[in-house]
Scaffold this active site. Sequence first.
Site, PDB file in Angstrom:
ATOM      1  CG  ASN A 273     -60.536  41.160  36.997  1.00 45.75           C
ATOM      2  OD1 ASN A 273     -59.849  42.078  36.978  1.00 45.75           O
ATOM      3  ND2 ASN A 273     -60.398  40.255  36.617  1.00 45.75           N
TER       4      ASN A 273
ATOM      5  CB  ALA B 252     -68.228  35.019  23.681  1.00 43.80           C
TER       6      ALA B 252
ATOM      7  N   GLY C 139     -68.332  36.497  27.269  1.00 45.73           N
ATOM      8  CA  GLY C 139     -67.598  38.032  26.738  1.00 45.73           C
ATOM      9  C   GLY C 139     -67.614  39.240  25.006  1.00 45.73           C
TER      10      GLY C 139
ATOM     11  CG  HIS D 292     -78.434  54.784  32.857  1.00 43.29           C
ATOM     12  ND1 HIS D 292     -80.269  55.072  32.939  1.00 43.29           N
ATOM     13  CD2 HIS D 292     -78.344  54.903  31.510  1.00 43.29           C
ATOM     14  CE1 HIS D 292     -80.330  54.520  31.595  1.00 43.29           C
ATOM     15  NE2 HIS D 292     -79.679  54.733  30.574  1.00 43.29           N
TER      16      HIS D 292
ATOM     17  NE  ARG E 196     -78.823  22.060  25.546  1.00 46.38           N
ATOM     18  CZ  ARG E 196     -77.730  21.970  26.545  1.00 46.38           C
ATOM     19  NH1 ARG E 196     -76.638  22.553  26.223  1.00 46.38           N
ATOM     20  NH2 ARG E 196     -78.177  21.058  27.049  1.00 46.38           N
TER      21      ARG E 196
END
Length: 219
Positions: free
Chosen positions: A112, A185, A167, A137, A208
């Site tokens: 994206n 996230a 995210g 890298h 979990r």
Amino acid sequence: MSRERIVLYGIGSRYVYEVYETALRAGVSVAAFVDNLDPPGEYPGLSPVLAPHKCGDEQRRFGAFVPMVTPGHRKRVLAELEQRGFAVGNALVDPTAILASSTLHGRGFLVNAAVVIGANCRFGQQVLINRSVSIGHDATVEDFASFGPGCLLCGDCRIGAGAFIGGGATIAPGVTVGSNALVGAGSVVVKDVPPNTVVAGNPAVVKRTGIAGYNDCGV
């Protein structure tokens, strides 16, 4: 020169619109949006929307991409489209992304907007990298892994098959995230994550174990 054409197969996820925007920015034409749901869905702004059996030989020859975030779902739909005779696309990379010249990747690579990938990185097949991700890298990313928006992967990390990095998460240098693991996230991961494990927090801790994968759908 003729414009490149692709097919987006399995458009039930809203992420199809993100992939379509990448195609538009890259000057790539979507020959068909293939809806494999029963009953069919509704997709405002997408055309032509076709059921798999309505696609002819021409559409099947164009490279097909699976615009779905969940690794396990992406793997299942990939198997379906191959069984139906669709060719698999190589890569769809947003023109705003910066990829090192040494980047290697497998089929179905989806990148994206505003992604940065450092030197000597290797990606397996069907890896999905969401917007504004930075990958350091010498990263190794295995098949079907997914990255949420704004992730930071530091140098020399390894991401296992089917793993999902939420995210805004940060993965510290040299850390391994195991196959089918889920990083929550915004997490900061400073030590290795076992396979089939959920971690979250700063620093990330195990929440979990024994999960199948993201959305309980493993690869």
